[in-house]
Design a protein around this motif. Structure first.
Motif, PDB file in Angstrom:
ATOM      1  N   TYR A 136      79.722  -9.106  83.518  1.00 28.81           N
ATOM      2  CA  TYR A 136      80.251  -9.252  84.869  1.00 28.81           C
ATOM      3  C   TYR A 136      79.134  -9.102  85.900  1.00 28.81           C
ATOM      4  O   TYR A 136      79.023  -9.884  86.848  1.00 28.81           O
ATOM      5  CB  TYR A 136      81.327  -8.196  85.149  1.00 28.81           C
ATOM      6  CG  TYR A 136      82.737  -8.720  84.996  1.00 28.81           C
ATOM      7  CD1 TYR A 136      83.110  -9.950  85.529  1.00 28.81           C
ATOM      8  CD2 TYR A 136      83.700  -7.973  84.337  1.00 28.81           C
ATOM      9  CE1 TYR A 136      84.399 -10.425  85.388  1.00 28.81           C
ATOM     10  CE2 TYR A 136      84.997  -8.438  84.190  1.00 28.81           C
ATOM     11  CZ  TYR A 136      85.340  -9.663  84.726  1.00 28.81           C
ATOM     12  OH  TYR A 136      86.625 -10.130  84.585  1.00 28.81           O
ATOM     13  N   ASN A 137      78.301  -8.071  85.720  1.00 32.76           N
ATOM     14  CA  ASN A 137      77.207  -7.849  86.662  1.00 32.76           C
ATOM     15  C   ASN A 137      76.170  -8.967  86.574  1.00 32.76           C
ATOM     16  O   ASN A 137      75.617  -9.385  87.601  1.00 32.76           O
ATOM     17  CB  ASN A 137      76.548  -6.497  86.391  1.00 32.76           C
ATOM     18  CG  ASN A 137      77.337  -5.335  86.951  1.00 32.76           C
ATOM     19  OD1 ASN A 137      77.175  -4.953  88.099  1.00 32.76           O
ATOM     20  ND2 ASN A 137      78.223  -4.769  86.138  1.00 32.76           N
ATOM     21  N   GLY A 138      75.896  -9.439  85.357  1.00 33.65           N
ATOM     22  CA  GLY A 138      74.966 -10.549  85.218  1.00 33.65           C
ATOM     23  C   GLY A 138      75.497 -11.816  85.861  1.00 33.65           C
ATOM     24  O   GLY A 138      74.789 -12.490  86.620  1.00 33.65           O
ATOM     25  N   LEU A 139      76.759 -12.141  85.598  1.00 27.29           N
ATOM     26  CA  LEU A 139      77.352 -13.346  86.170  1.00 27.29           C
ATOM     27  C   LEU A 139      77.484 -13.238  87.681  1.00 27.29           C
ATOM     28  O   LEU A 139      77.369 -14.246  88.400  1.00 27.29           O
ATOM     29  CB  LEU A 139      78.729 -13.600  85.536  1.00 27.29           C
ATOM     30  CG  LEU A 139      78.706 -13.988  84.062  1.00 27.29           C
ATOM     31  CD1 LEU A 139      80.124 -14.001  83.489  1.00 27.29           C
ATOM     32  CD2 LEU A 139      78.049 -15.349  83.867  1.00 27.29           C
ATOM     33  N   PHE A 140      77.710 -12.013  88.187  1.00 28.87           N
ATOM     34  CA  PHE A 140      77.791 -11.820  89.629  1.00 28.87           C
ATOM     35  C   PHE A 140      76.460 -12.175  90.291  1.00 28.87           C
ATOM     36  O   PHE A 140      76.423 -12.728  91.391  1.00 28.87           O
ATOM     37  CB  PHE A 140      78.180 -10.378  89.953  1.00 28.87           C
ATOM     38  CG  PHE A 140      78.380 -10.117  91.420  1.00 28.87           C
ATOM     39  CD1 PHE A 140      79.522 -10.559  92.057  1.00 28.87           C
ATOM     40  CD2 PHE A 140      77.434  -9.435  92.166  1.00 28.87           C
ATOM     41  CE1 PHE A 140      79.714 -10.331  93.412  1.00 28.87           C
ATOM     42  CE2 PHE A 140      77.619  -9.193  93.515  1.00 28.87           C
ATOM     43  CZ  PHE A 140      78.761  -9.647  94.136  1.00 28.87           C
ATOM     44  N   SER A 141      75.348 -11.862  89.625  1.00 26.28           N
ATOM     45  CA  SER A 141      74.034 -12.206  90.166  1.00 26.28           C
ATOM     46  C   SER A 141      73.778 -13.707  90.132  1.00 26.28           C
ATOM     47  O   SER A 141      72.923 -14.202  90.869  1.00 26.28           O
ATOM     48  CB  SER A 141      72.931 -11.480  89.379  1.00 26.28           C
ATOM     49  OG  SER A 141      73.034 -10.084  89.543  1.00 26.28           O
TER      50      SER A 141
END
Length: 515
Positions: free
Chosen positions: A255-260
């Motif tokens: 989730y954090n990677g895709l948010f970036s």
């Protein structure tokens, strides 16, 4: 081709879908020949709209790449890449997550390329969901985007810009909140004005500041490579130490990677202004996503080579901490580059997001005034000003950052719906013109992974998922009160606002034929 306009889908008509037949007839006659300073382009291949007021196709392939890269590479990679590390636990697992997040974003972007060339209209997810599933789901996306996704993201980007531009003036402490908010408001107003005046200025700013942030990342990568190749490899002795293998933690790391990587679909918001979209949309995607993925991965390798995991997790801005350790007297460059990066990202976000609101209003899901186009500059000035006002309001809400906790699930949900729409449209409209047709395995793979992430997040973050779902559902009564069974007073207010905006901002309704 499936129809994007609302005339077939929205029955009965929305109270917001007010036509300007009487009030603009005189303006039509005066301005149809171009008007003062306004050369009205004709629609490609449509002589019937040769004198119509429409958005101009001024975005080239290079501009498209710059928009995607500029919006994706905002403040995240400079300020807080630690979200992936927190949930991954180890540096190697973090790198793997960054790589796979980039690949997954590319898969999603390729699916959106098929949607964008099959439905060559601005609006992105909104247009695709509307064609595939009808007006109510499309309105719910617009509702969430208007309420949270767009203005909150823009406000946080503006605040980040202000914080790092002011940091040299308060080197030993944080800048006053009031000063940060005021500068953020000024830059929001400035970029809104630029977007209102000239699309070419917008693309030039995007090109310049995209180059600036790439230069900043190359400096980080170069410094990290120098540090690593001079024998400082001890931080890579145990790269898997502390790895988190629980599905819930893996989902949160992604989730954090895709948010970036969020922002890869912004070019789909402005398809109508892209030159030769059938060729340039997929080309821009195939150039920009691998470029961003490579940049993100090598930048994180540089961070992990110089800083310990504890230093990264305790840092408020990893790039600034990196600069303090590696750049010596030139460390001031990092806050400056963070400010430049957020400035370019905010410019691209305002440009793309205003087109989403414009298309939503054109389809009758927002007040019709937001769909008006200025006859001189051929830009959607009411849409831009509306977005600017909402962003300014959020700048002065102290707990605005709490909304971000609910954004990730909501974004994933509607992306899931858009990709599902691709599969549904292949069955529903198999003979539609598809200049690009991706292999069926790509949307299926994306849906499986996206579904896994959403289900896992329900177990790990049930409160955030619950509140995000409640925000989506809250749009249903709004739809029935304003769109399906409109209240008479809203109809009257919308018509008065529409007429006032058309006169005050010298605007007319979009007159391009919508097929």
């Amino acid at each position: 081709m499936a129809r994007v306009g609302a005339s077939d889908n929205l029955q009965p008509k929305s109270s917001f879908d007010i036509q300007m037949t009487q009030s603009t007839k005189g303006n039509n006659n005066e301005n149809s020949s171009g008007g003062e300073g306004g050369s009205c382009e004709s629609s490609s291949g449509d002589n019937s709209s040769s004198n119509g007021i429409k958005l101009k196709k001024e975005i080239s392939l290079l501009d498209g790449v710059a928009i995607i890269v500029g919006v994706i590479v905002g403040s995240g990679i400079f300020v807080s890449p630690k979200g992936v590390l927190i949930h991954s636990g180890s540096i190697l697992q973090s790198i793997i997550v960054w790589i796979l997040s980039g690949i997954l974003s590319l898969v999603g972007a390729l699916c959106y390329a098929e949607l964008g060339t099959m439905i060559p209209k601005s609006g992105g997810d909104y247009a695709y969901i509307d064609v595939a599933f009808g007006p109510l789901p499309a309105f719910l996306y617009l509702w969430v985007a208007l309420l949270i996704l767009i203005p909150t993201g823009n406000a946080i980007t503006a605040l980040t810009f202000a914080q790092y531009l002011l940091q040299p003036f308060w080197p030993s402490c944080e800048a006053p909140v009031e000063a940060v908010q005021l500068l953020a408001a000024v830059i929001t107003c400035f970029l809104t004005m630029v977007n209102c005046y000239n699309v070419k200025w917008v693309t030039r700013i995007t090109d310049i500041f995209t180059g600036t942030k790439i230069l900043a990342l190359l400096i980080i990568v170069g410094a990290g490579a120098y540090y690593l190749f001079t024998g400082n490899t001890e931080k890579w002795d145990y790269p898997l130490e502390g790895s988190q293998l629980s599905p819930g933690f893996i989902a949160l790391a992604f989730y954090n990677g895709l948010f970036s990587y969020s922002g890869w679909n912004y070019l789909n918001y402005v398809t109508e202004e892209l030159k030769d979209p059938y060729k340039n949309l997929p080309r821009a995607i195939c150039i920009s996503l691998p470029l961003v993925t490579t940049i993100y991965v090598v930048t994180n390798i540089a961070y992990f080579s110089v800083l310990t995991p504890d230093e990264i997790l305790s840092s408020e801005a990893v790039a600034v901490t990196f600069g303090d350790k590696m750049l010596g007297f030139m460390a001031w460059l990092m806050p400056f580059f963070v400010a430049c990066s957020t400035f370019g990202a905010l410019n691209g976000a305002i440009f793309g997001a205003s087109r989403l609101l414009f298309v939503g209003a054109r389809n009758g899901h927002l007040p019709a005034a937001i769909s008006l186009i200025n006859v001189k500059f051929l830009t959607p000035i009411p849409s831009l000003l509306f977005l600017g006002v909402v962003t300014l309001i959020l700048l002065f809400i102290r707990d605005m950052y709490a909304l971000i906790n609910y954004v990730q699930f909501v974004e994933a949900f509607f992306t899931f719906m858009s990709i599902s729409g691709l599969l549904w449209l292949r069955k529903k409209n198999p003979d539609s013109n598809r200049p690009i047709k991706v292999n069926l395995s790509l949307p299926i793979l994306y849906l499986i992974i996206c579904g896994f992430l959403m289900i896992s997040s329900i177990y790990v973050s049930p409160m955030e998922v619950g509140i995000g779902s409640a925000i989506i559902v809250s749009g249903i009564p709004i739809y029935y009160l304003t769109i399906y069974r409109p209240v008479e007073v809203l109809t009257s207010m919308s018509q008065k606002l529409n007429i006032w905006c058309s006169k005050f901002f010298l605007c007319m309704p979009n007159q391009e034929k919508i097929d």
